[in-house]
Structures are given as structure tokens and as C-alpha cells.
Motif scaffolding. Sequence first.
Motif, short mmCIF file in Angstrom:
data_model
loop_
_atom_site.label_atom_id
_atom_site.label_comp_id
_atom_site.label_asym_id
_atom_site.label_seq_id
_atom_site.Cartn_x
_atom_site.Cartn_y
_atom_site.Cartn_z
N GLU A 98 36.16 25.90 4.03
CA GLU A 98 37.44 26.20 4.70
C GLU A 98 37.25 27.29 5.75
O GLU A 98 37.82 27.21 6.84
CB GLU A 98 38.51 26.59 3.69
N HIS A 99 36.47 28.32 5.43
CA HIS A 99 36.19 29.37 6.42
C HIS A 99 35.46 28.78 7.63
O HIS A 99 35.80 29.10 8.77
CB HIS A 99 35.34 30.48 5.80
N VAL A 100 34.49 27.90 7.38
CA VAL A 100 33.73 27.30 8.48
C VAL A 100 34.66 26.43 9.34
O VAL A 100 34.56 26.46 10.57
CB VAL A 100 32.54 26.48 7.95
N ARG A 101 35.56 25.69 8.73
CA ARG A 101 36.51 24.87 9.50
C ARG A 101 37.37 25.76 10.40
O ARG A 101 37.65 25.42 11.55
CB ARG A 101 37.38 24.04 8.58
N HIS A 102 37.81 26.89 9.86
CA HIS A 102 38.62 27.81 10.65
C HIS A 102 37.80 28.41 11.80
O HIS A 102 38.28 28.52 12.92
CB HIS A 102 39.19 28.92 9.77
N VAL A 103 36.56 28.79 11.50
CA VAL A 103 35.68 29.32 12.53
C VAL A 103 35.50 28.29 13.64
O VAL A 103 35.53 28.62 14.83
CB VAL A 103 34.31 29.74 11.93
N ALA A 104 35.34 27.02 13.28
CA ALA A 104 35.16 25.95 14.27
C ALA A 104 36.37 25.86 15.19
O ALA A 104 36.22 25.68 16.41
CB ALA A 104 34.92 24.62 13.58
N SER A 152 38.39 28.30 15.97
CA SER A 152 38.42 29.48 16.83
C SER A 152 37.34 29.42 17.90
O SER A 152 37.44 30.12 18.90
CB SER A 152 38.29 30.76 16.00
N LEU A 153 36.33 28.61 17.72
CA LEU A 153 35.27 28.48 18.72
C LEU A 153 35.68 27.62 19.90
O LEU A 153 35.00 27.62 20.93
CB LEU A 153 34.01 27.88 18.09
N SER A 154 36.78 26.90 19.81
CA SER A 154 37.18 25.98 20.87
C SER A 154 37.44 26.72 22.18
O SER A 154 37.31 26.14 23.25
CB SER A 154 38.40 25.16 20.46
N ASP A 155 37.80 27.99 22.11
CA ASP A 155 38.03 28.78 23.32
C ASP A 155 36.79 29.55 23.76
O ASP A 155 36.78 30.16 24.82
CB ASP A 155 39.17 29.78 23.10
N ALA A 156 35.76 29.52 22.95
CA ALA A 156 34.54 30.28 23.24
C ALA A 156 33.48 29.38 23.86
O ALA A 156 33.67 28.18 24.02
CB ALA A 156 34.00 30.90 21.94
N ASP A 157 32.36 29.98 24.20
CA ASP A 157 31.24 29.21 24.77
C ASP A 157 30.30 28.72 23.69
O ASP A 157 29.19 28.29 23.98
CB ASP A 157 30.46 30.08 25.76
N ASP A 158 30.72 28.79 22.44
CA ASP A 158 29.91 28.35 21.31
C ASP A 158 30.47 27.06 20.73
O ASP A 158 31.63 26.71 20.97
CB ASP A 158 29.88 29.41 20.21
N GLN A 159 29.65 26.37 19.96
CA GLN A 159 30.12 25.17 19.26
C GLN A 159 29.50 25.13 17.87
O GLN A 159 28.40 25.62 17.66
CB GLN A 159 29.80 23.91 20.03
N LEU A 160 30.23 24.55 16.94
CA LEU A 160 29.74 24.39 15.59
C LEU A 160 28.97 23.08 15.50
O LEU A 160 29.49 22.02 15.85
CB LEU A 160 30.89 24.38 14.58
N LEU A 161 27.73 23.16 15.05
CA LEU A 161 26.91 21.97 14.82
C LEU A 161 26.88 21.72 13.32
O LEU A 161 26.75 22.65 12.53
CB LEU A 161 25.49 22.19 15.34
N VAL A 162 27.02 20.46 12.94
CA VAL A 162 27.04 20.09 11.52
C VAL A 162 25.98 19.03 11.26
O VAL A 162 26.00 17.96 11.87
CB VAL A 162 28.42 19.55 11.10
N ALA A 163 25.05 19.35 10.37
CA ALA A 163 24.11 18.35 9.87
C ALA A 163 24.81 17.75 8.65
O ALA A 163 25.06 18.45 7.67
CB ALA A 163 22.80 18.99 9.48
N ARG A 206 25.76 25.38 11.74
CA ARG A 206 25.13 26.35 12.64
C ARG A 206 26.00 26.48 13.87
O ARG A 206 26.59 25.51 14.33
CB ARG A 206 23.73 25.91 13.02
N ILE A 207 26.06 27.66 14.42
CA ILE A 207 26.79 27.89 15.67
C ILE A 207 25.76 28.03 16.78
O ILE A 207 24.80 28.82 16.67
CB ILE A 207 27.68 29.14 15.59
N ALA A 208 25.95 27.27 17.84
CA ALA A 208 25.02 27.28 18.98
C ALA A 208 25.79 27.45 20.28
O ALA A 208 27.00 27.17 20.34
CB ALA A 208 24.20 25.99 19.02
N ASP A 209 25.10 27.85 21.32
CA ASP A 209 25.70 27.94 22.65
C ASP A 209 26.05 26.55 23.13
O ASP A 209 25.29 25.61 22.93
CB ASP A 209 24.74 28.60 23.64
N ALA A 210 27.20 26.45 23.75
CA ALA A 210 27.66 25.13 24.24
C ALA A 210 26.89 24.70 25.47
O ALA A 210 26.25 25.40 26.14
CB ALA A 210 29.14 25.18 24.56
#
Length: 98
Positions: free
Chosen positions: A39-45, A47-58, A94-98
Motif C-alpha cells: 500500500e505504501h508503494v502504491r501511494h509512492v507510485a 506521488s511520482l506522477s508529478d516527478a521525473d521518477d517512475q516506479l518499475l515493477v518486476a 524500484r524507482i528509476a529516472d523517467a
Amino acid sequence: MREADETTRERIADHLRDTAASPAALAAEFDVTPGTAVEHVRHVARSLSDADDQLLVAPPECRDCGFDRFDDPANRPSRCPDCKSESVADPEFRIADA
């Protein structure tokens, strides 16, 4: 910012920028349940929509037959829908640069 001033979600986001982690690893690192970690990771994802980062999911993967086409890649399935094995690896985030 001092670590004590950061929220759990901020600390999880910082951790995921450094290394990939499963829900179980995040749960152990941040003293939460694996479900709460997801749930924390989903929320972080979100909040990343406005940032230059993206959540990668294996996505999770069945260790017996290799099935990895789960409906929700962030889900922690209890068994494989294909072969019914309970040997399913957790997803990794993992969070990576977009």
C-alpha cells in the motif's frame, strides 16, 4: 532532512531509489506488514506522477512453471493460477529516472 523527520513512505521511496525490494524485504526493513508495504508503494507510485521518477515493477513469477502474467503486477499472489503451485516469487519494486 533527518531520517527521523521523514515519513515511512518517504523512507521507502528513498530506499527504492537505491535498490529493488520485494514487499517482504520492505516489511522487514521498515517494520510493517508486507500488505502495508504494498500500500505504501502504491501511494509512492501515485506521488511520482508529478516527478521525473517512475516506479518499475518486476511482477511476481511462479517458480515452478514461470507464469508471470498476473492481473496486478504489484499483487502478492498465494498461488499460481496456471499450475496451482504455491511457489510464487514476490514482485520487486524500484524507482528509476523517467
